[in-house]
Design an enzyme around this catalytic site. Structure first.
Site, mmCIF file in Angstrom:
data_model
loop_
_atom_site.group_PDB
_atom_site.id
_atom_site.type_symbol
_atom_site.label_atom_id
_atom_site.label_comp_id
_atom_site.label_asym_id
_atom_site.label_seq_id
_atom_site.Cartn_x
_atom_site.Cartn_y
_atom_site.Cartn_z
ATOM 1 N N CYS A 1 65.066 16.080 -9.507
ATOM 2 C CA CYS A 1 64.323 15.488 -9.839
ATOM 3 C C CYS A 1 63.426 14.980 -8.665
ATOM 4 O O CYS A 1 63.635 14.349 -7.385
ATOM 5 C CB CYS A 1 64.128 13.805 -10.363
ATOM 6 N N CYS B 1 57.682 19.700 -15.802
ATOM 7 C CA CYS B 1 59.072 19.672 -15.386
ATOM 8 C C CYS B 1 60.261 19.806 -15.444
ATOM 9 O O CYS B 1 60.439 19.423 -16.760
ATOM 10 C CB CYS B 1 58.464 18.864 -14.256
ATOM 11 N N ASP C 1 75.616 -3.394 -19.665
ATOM 12 C CA ASP C 1 75.918 -2.433 -20.158
ATOM 13 C C ASP C 1 76.692 -2.505 -21.517
ATOM 14 O O ASP C 1 76.755 -1.530 -22.265
ATOM 15 C CB ASP C 1 76.200 -1.593 -19.078
ATOM 16 N N CYS D 1 71.303 21.879 -14.821
ATOM 17 C CA CYS D 1 72.862 21.295 -15.148
ATOM 18 C C CYS D 1 73.681 22.457 -15.306
ATOM 19 O O CYS D 1 73.097 23.329 -16.171
ATOM 20 C CB CYS D 1 72.274 21.206 -16.572
ATOM 21 N N CYS E 1 56.149 12.739 -17.421
ATOM 22 C CA CYS E 1 57.490 14.514 -15.993
ATOM 23 C C CYS E 1 56.953 15.870 -16.145
ATOM 24 O O CYS E 1 57.170 16.604 -15.794
ATOM 25 C CB CYS E 1 58.768 14.711 -17.702
ATOM 26 N N CYS F 1 65.390 19.084 -13.773
ATOM 27 C CA CYS F 1 67.205 18.583 -14.336
ATOM 28 C C CYS F 1 67.479 19.034 -15.510
ATOM 29 O O CYS F 1 68.739 20.003 -15.127
ATOM 30 C CB CYS F 1 67.155 16.969 -15.068
ATOM 31 N N CYS G 1 78.172 13.220 -12.380
ATOM 32 C CA CYS G 1 77.498 13.706 -10.618
ATOM 33 C C CYS G 1 75.774 13.145 -10.779
ATOM 34 O O CYS G 1 76.030 12.375 -11.994
ATOM 35 C CB CYS G 1 77.926 14.638 -12.626
ATOM 36 N N CYS H 1 78.783 17.087 -20.578
ATOM 37 C CA CYS H 1 78.396 16.493 -19.309
ATOM 38 C C CYS H 1 79.657 16.248 -18.438
ATOM 39 O O CYS H 1 80.605 15.217 -18.352
ATOM 40 C CB CYS H 1 77.605 14.792 -19.939
ATOM 41 N N CYS I 1 71.732 16.063 -12.064
ATOM 42 C CA CYS I 1 69.992 15.680 -12.682
ATOM 43 C C CYS I 1 69.366 14.968 -11.578
ATOM 44 O O CYS I 1 67.711 14.774 -11.604
ATOM 45 C CB CYS I 1 70.614 15.713 -14.104
#
Length: 322
Positions: free
Chosen positions: A247, A189, A131, A196, A186, A192, A240, A212, A243
């Protein structure tokens, strides 16, 4: 038949505790790098200046390790079955921060894997990326066949949904590369996107981080949260999960086997008044080796106060309607 070096590496990675592992050749991410450049040009990274620092390094792992020939991409499931609650004076903390800081957990495991490799091939050079290193984690995970980058821009795996941490090991040796790339599942769909509350997913596969809730409650150091985040917190004081929660692929969530991700006391249902009154000493002790320290005490208090104000306004509005 004797296993190849690549197969042995993958077996060891799973023995160490990683849930998925794949390998891809170290090369420049031309298409992904161009998309990152466009995202930065639109200002979607907000105050995260580190994202705009040397974007070329993010797109080519050989600029991090000149001898790199392979990227070993790993995924670690962090899902816990405990649930958030919508209760008065109770906040919500993203699942990824319930236990110990994932940077430390992944780094420890990747260090063990690199040491195992070097014991068998001392000439191999390696670099651990978790990261904070300038790597495009999701792009490499997709190239290594671990999953696909979905409409809310996280990586989804068939086995664990998007509740995974990603990391890489750059190696100066050729490996057997994973050729099967997971297609996008996906479909049509929009769960998400529609869920939001700040409309941060401005279109499929495009996230405006400045809208966000996670960005606002973790990265921003301003005295007040900006709109539309401030009035749409829905209880979130750190991060958060909305989303990811909505899913459909989250139905495949499995409880993590990693003990260090077990929730610490008070993080599943954090009390807002306690956060607001928390001292620096208590904050440092309570969140030692926790990702929550990223927000700092001032940020956590600001978020808790904003949630308190938001929930009071909402309750007053409900009474007025009645």
């Amino acid at each position: 038949m004797e296993k190849t070096f690549t197969e042995k590496i993958k077996l060891e990675a799973r023995r160490i505790g990683f849930d998925k592992v794949g390998a891809a050749p170290a090369c420049a991410l031309t298409e992904e790098g161009a998309m990152l450049g466009e995202w930065l040009a639109r200002g979607f990274h907000g105050r995260m200046s580190y994202m705009a620092r040397d974007p070329q390094r993010r797109a080519d792992p050989r600029l991090l390790l000149p001898s790199a020939k392979s990227v070993v991409s790993v995924a670690l499931n962090y899902f816990r079955p405990e649930k958030h609650r919508d209760a008065p004076e109770t906040g919500k903390i993203s699942r990824y921060a319930w236990g110990d800081d994932y940077h430390d957990v992944l780094r420890d495991k990747l260090k063990s894997l690199l040491e195992w490799i070097r014991e068998r091939a001392p000439e191999v050079e390696g670099k651990i990326c978790v990261d904070s290193a300038p790597m495009m984690d999701k792009a490499w995970a997709a190239r290594a066949g671990l999953g696909w980058i979905c409409k809310h821009t996280n990586l989804i795996t068939k086995e664990f949904g998007s509740w995974i941490f990603l990391g890489e090991l750059l190696l100066s040796v050729e490996l057997d590369y994973d050729s099967l790339v997971e297609p996008d599942h996906c479909g049509k769909c929009r769960a998400c996107i529609d869920a939001c509350p700040t409309q941060a997913i401005i279109e499929p596969y495009q996230l405006d981080a400045t809208r966000c809730i996670s960005y606002g409650t973790i990265e921003l150091r301003d005295a007040e949260l900006p709109e539309p985040i401030r009035s749409n917190l829905e209880g979130w004081v750190f991060g958060c999960d909305i989303c990811q929660d909505v899913c459909p692929w989250s139905r495949f969530s499995k409880e993590t086997a990693e003990e260090r991700f077990e929730p610490r006391e008070g993080v599943v249902e954090p009390k807002l008044p306690e956060m607001i009154e928390m001292s620096q000493e208590e904050f440092s002790t309570r969140f030692h080796k926790s990702a929550i320290k990223r927000a700092k005490l001032g940020g956590l208090k600001r978020n808790a106060l904003a949630v308190m104000r938001d929930s009071r306004t909402e309750r007053q509005g409900d009474k007025a309607i009645r």
